[in-house]
Scaffold this motif. Structure first.
Motif, PDB file in Angstrom:
ATOM      1  N   ASP A  44      -5.544  15.324 -10.052  1.00 10.27           N
ATOM      2  CA  ASP A  44      -5.683  14.009 -10.949  1.00 10.27           C
ATOM      3  C   ASP A  44      -4.694  13.875 -12.043  1.00 10.27           C
ATOM      4  O   ASP A  44      -4.257  12.829 -12.464  1.00 10.27           O
ATOM      5  CB  ASP A  44      -7.155  14.404 -11.848  1.00 10.27           C
ATOM      6  N   ALA A  97      -5.505  10.210  -1.332  1.00 16.13           N
ATOM      7  CA  ALA A  97      -6.221   8.983  -0.983  1.00 16.13           C
ATOM      8  C   ALA A  97      -7.298   8.387  -1.420  1.00 16.13           C
ATOM      9  O   ALA A  97      -7.425   7.295  -1.956  1.00 16.13           O
ATOM     10  CB  ALA A  97      -6.017   8.988   0.732  1.00 16.13           C
ATOM     11  N   GLN A  98      -8.337   9.170  -1.437  1.00 17.93           N
ATOM     12  CA  GLN A  98      -9.701   9.120  -1.887  1.00 17.93           C
ATOM     13  C   GLN A  98      -9.387   8.453  -3.491  1.00 17.93           C
ATOM     14  O   GLN A  98     -10.120   7.550  -3.938  1.00 17.93           O
ATOM     15  CB  GLN A  98     -10.549   9.899  -1.779  1.00 17.93           C
ATOM     16  N   LYS A  99      -8.768   9.280  -4.283  1.00 21.10           N
ATOM     17  CA  LYS A  99      -8.551   9.058  -5.578  1.00 21.10           C
ATOM     18  C   LYS A  99      -7.626   7.792  -5.853  1.00 21.10           C
ATOM     19  O   LYS A  99      -7.869   7.044  -6.928  1.00 21.10           O
ATOM     20  CB  LYS A  99      -7.823  10.409  -6.244  1.00 21.10           C
ATOM     21  N   LEU A 100      -6.719   7.405  -5.041  1.00 19.49           N
ATOM     22  CA  LEU A 100      -6.271   6.209  -5.110  1.00 19.49           C
ATOM     23  C   LEU A 100      -6.749   5.010  -4.692  1.00 19.49           C
ATOM     24  O   LEU A 100      -6.588   3.887  -4.830  1.00 19.49           O
ATOM     25  CB  LEU A 100      -4.746   6.268  -4.330  1.00 19.49           C
ATOM     26  N   GLY A 101      -7.900   4.984  -3.923  1.00 19.82           N
ATOM     27  CA  GLY A 101      -8.659   4.119  -3.302  1.00 19.82           C
ATOM     28  C   GLY A 101      -7.924   3.025  -2.538  1.00 19.82           C
ATOM     29  O   GLY A 101      -7.154   3.275  -1.633  1.00 19.82           O
ATOM     30  N   ASP A 102      -8.059   1.962  -2.872  1.00 20.55           N
ATOM     31  CA  ASP A 102      -7.573   0.704  -1.994  1.00 20.55           C
ATOM     32  C   ASP A 102      -5.978   0.654  -2.282  1.00 20.55           C
ATOM     33  O   ASP A 102      -5.304  -0.161  -1.523  1.00 20.55           O
ATOM     34  CB  ASP A 102      -8.301  -0.469  -2.091  1.00 20.55           C
ATOM     35  N   ARG A 103      -5.598   1.173  -2.987  1.00 17.56           N
ATOM     36  CA  ARG A 103      -3.972   1.359  -3.289  1.00 17.56           C
ATOM     37  C   ARG A 103      -3.280   2.143  -2.329  1.00 17.56           C
ATOM     38  O   ARG A 103      -1.859   1.739  -2.295  1.00 17.56           O
ATOM     39  CB  ARG A 103      -3.767   1.886  -4.503  1.00 17.56           C
ATOM     40  N   LYS A 163       0.682  -1.317  -0.070  1.00 16.39           N
ATOM     41  CA  LYS A 163      -0.126   0.018  -0.083  1.00 16.39           C
ATOM     42  C   LYS A 163       0.862   1.245   0.028  1.00 16.39           C
ATOM     43  O   LYS A 163       1.968   1.221   0.710  1.00 16.39           O
ATOM     44  CB  LYS A 163      -0.652  -0.041   1.321  1.00 16.39           C
ATOM     45  N   LYS A 176      -6.170  13.425   2.204  1.00 15.63           N
ATOM     46  CA  LYS A 176      -7.330  12.697   1.931  1.00 15.63           C
ATOM     47  C   LYS A 176      -7.907  12.789   0.603  1.00 15.63           C
ATOM     48  O   LYS A 176      -8.387  11.658   0.155  1.00 15.63           O
ATOM     49  CB  LYS A 176      -8.469  13.211   3.063  1.00 15.63           C
TER      50      LYS A 176
END
Length: 186
Positions: free
Chosen positions: A166, A24-30, A4, A21
């Motif tokens: 982005d 992190a939201q844009k990267l998702g579970d990565r 991660k 944040k």
């Protein structure tokens, strides 16, 4: 090493936390949930193969910390702990917040302090960002006509931040793939 992406930031006003944040939201579970650097153990920090580090610029181009009037420790107190560490197997991307109109003579200067600290430990830094679209007088964070990381101005250009994030994340993906291909050939 953990797969991660580790996202760490220093902040006082919360603007840098909000940008961390959003990243992190844009990267998702990565990515892991972003953490304030004042809550991080060194072992957890260096356990990541990929790090995204964020900081605002304080005072006269300084990192946030006790000397800049923060009530809690921040990057200024954490970075000395990195001295002597081997980060040759880590890739680091940086983002910084600054105010280009009021503090245009030291716009996002804290980025270079983060950059130099991780480079001194052998980390590979990716994500240099163009200076076009900003209006500032000087920045120590500009190397070879590019910022050493993503520059954000939440005071004067908040409407541009999400699109910049982005584009930067797409750039990081491309640069990471190129590094993986290079490493595979080496």
């Amino acid at each position: 090493m953990t797969g991660k992406i580790g996202i760490y930031f220093g902040t006082d006003t919360g603007r840098t936390r909000r940008m961390a944040k959003l990243i992190a939201q844009k990267l998702g579970d990565r990515a892991q949930a972003p953490l304030n650097i004042n809550r991080v153990r060194l072992d957890d920090f260096i356990a990541h193969e990929v790090l995204i580090l964020g900081a605002p610029t304080y005072g006269d181009g300084e990192l946030p910390g006790l000397a800049t009037g923060l009530a809690q420790e921040s990057w200024a107190e954490f970075l000395p702990r990195l001295e002597g560490l081997d980060m040759r197997h880590q890739t680091v991307a940086l983002f910084g917040l600054g105010e280009q109109e009021k503090y245009g003579h030291e716009f996002v200067d804290a980025l270079i302090l983060l950059h130099d600290a991780v480079v001194a430990c052998g980390a590979r830094v990716i994500g240099a960002w163009p200076v076009e679209g900003y209006s500032f007088k000087a920045s120590q964070a500009v190397v070879d006509d590019r910022f050493v990381g993503l520059a954000l101005d939440q005071i004067n250009q908040p409407a541009l931040s999400e699109a910049r994030i982005d584009a930067w994340l797409r750039q990081l993906d491309d640069e990471s793939k190129a590094l993986e291909e290079h490493d595979a050939r080496a």
